[in-house]
Scaffold this active site. Sequence first.
Site, PDB file in Angstrom:
ATOM      1  N   LYS A 232      -8.535  23.037  85.656  1.00 32.56           N
ATOM      2  CA  LYS A 232      -7.291  23.766  85.373  1.00 32.56           C
ATOM      3  C   LYS A 232      -6.026  22.981  85.736  1.00 32.56           C
ATOM      4  O   LYS A 232      -4.976  23.193  85.141  1.00 32.56           O
ATOM      5  CB  LYS A 232      -7.288  25.110  86.104  1.00 32.56           C
TER       6      LYS A 232
ATOM      7  N   ASP B  76      -4.140  33.679  83.677  1.00 32.47           N
ATOM      8  CA  ASP B  76      -4.827  34.295  84.828  1.00 32.47           C
ATOM      9  C   ASP B  76      -3.927  35.304  85.542  1.00 32.47           C
ATOM     10  O   ASP B  76      -4.359  36.397  85.903  1.00 32.47           O
ATOM     11  CB  ASP B  76      -5.255  33.222  85.831  1.00 32.47           C
TER      12      ASP B  76
END
Length: 290
Positions: free
Chosen positions: A69, A111
């Site tokens: 990420k 997220d």
Amino acid sequence: MNINGKTQLFGIIGHPVTHSLSPAMHNAALMAMGINGVYVPMDTTDPATGVAGLRTLGFVGISVTVPHKVAVMEHLDEIDPVARKIGAVNTLLFRRKPGEEEVVVRGFNTDWLGSNLALADRIQLAGSRVLVLGAGGAAKGVCFGLVEAGAEVIITNRTEEKGRGLAAWLGCDFIPSDQLGKVRADALVNTTSVGMEPNSADIAVNPNLLDHFSVVMDIVYAPLQTRLLQEAERAGCQTIDGLSMLLNQAAVQLKIWTGKRPPLDIMRRALEDELARRKSGGNISAPKDI
Ligand code: ATR
């Protein structure tokens, strides 16, 4: 499913990704949305060549999971300002300008929106007070979202220095774990891996304190009813399970990739079916896949 020359390509890159629930959820959504597309898991240890390959092969949308990420960011053409601020990307959009060969790859972070949307089902975030357990990558997204939505966030973490570091970055409070008895809040969110299979008897907070919170959310989803959620229900709290954040962040991804509203109920059912299928197969691994 009729895969042909017009099938749009989506997928997830990470290492490992064999455990990921995302293919089940995204493929169910694509089908329900009437999109000729397929979403596949792709295990790679190298995000640089991974992104180059996806770019060449004409992929449309990609989910990025651990451990890429952060590392993936330097291989993108554009990064959404919020993702840059968080310092992590979990979503890629590949666009070819009309009439041009060049593909532009843009990174986003969904997220933080996933956890906000999951919590916002139960409490009004602006002006609320939320205690967050943990200070890792998942906590960063969750806490960022809460602060962005106007909540007062209090962080606690086993390793105090790491917790204080995250609190300082966000400008919120840190409380050592031996003082948690003093905290009363609208919600408690567990972002640690405590309680995850095979250690499902573990719990990240003293169960006697759970009646200090109205809502308890866990990001662990294997098992779905973690010990934390069971104890929270017993203490009279509303509970939000670990699939909710996964589901909501995926819905935002689909919106980015297709511009259409995703079918949350169908996606949720696909996740539950996949978990049940794995359970009956008896060989479920226990990841936190967000
Ligand atoms: P992620 O990216 O999934 O958040 P991470 O960055 O490794 O993963 O963070 C894991 C979080 O869970 C951390 O806050 C970690 O606490 P430490 O900072 O003290 O390591 C927390 N955690 C993991 N196992 C734990 C345990 N057994 N007890 C308490 N906290 C734990």
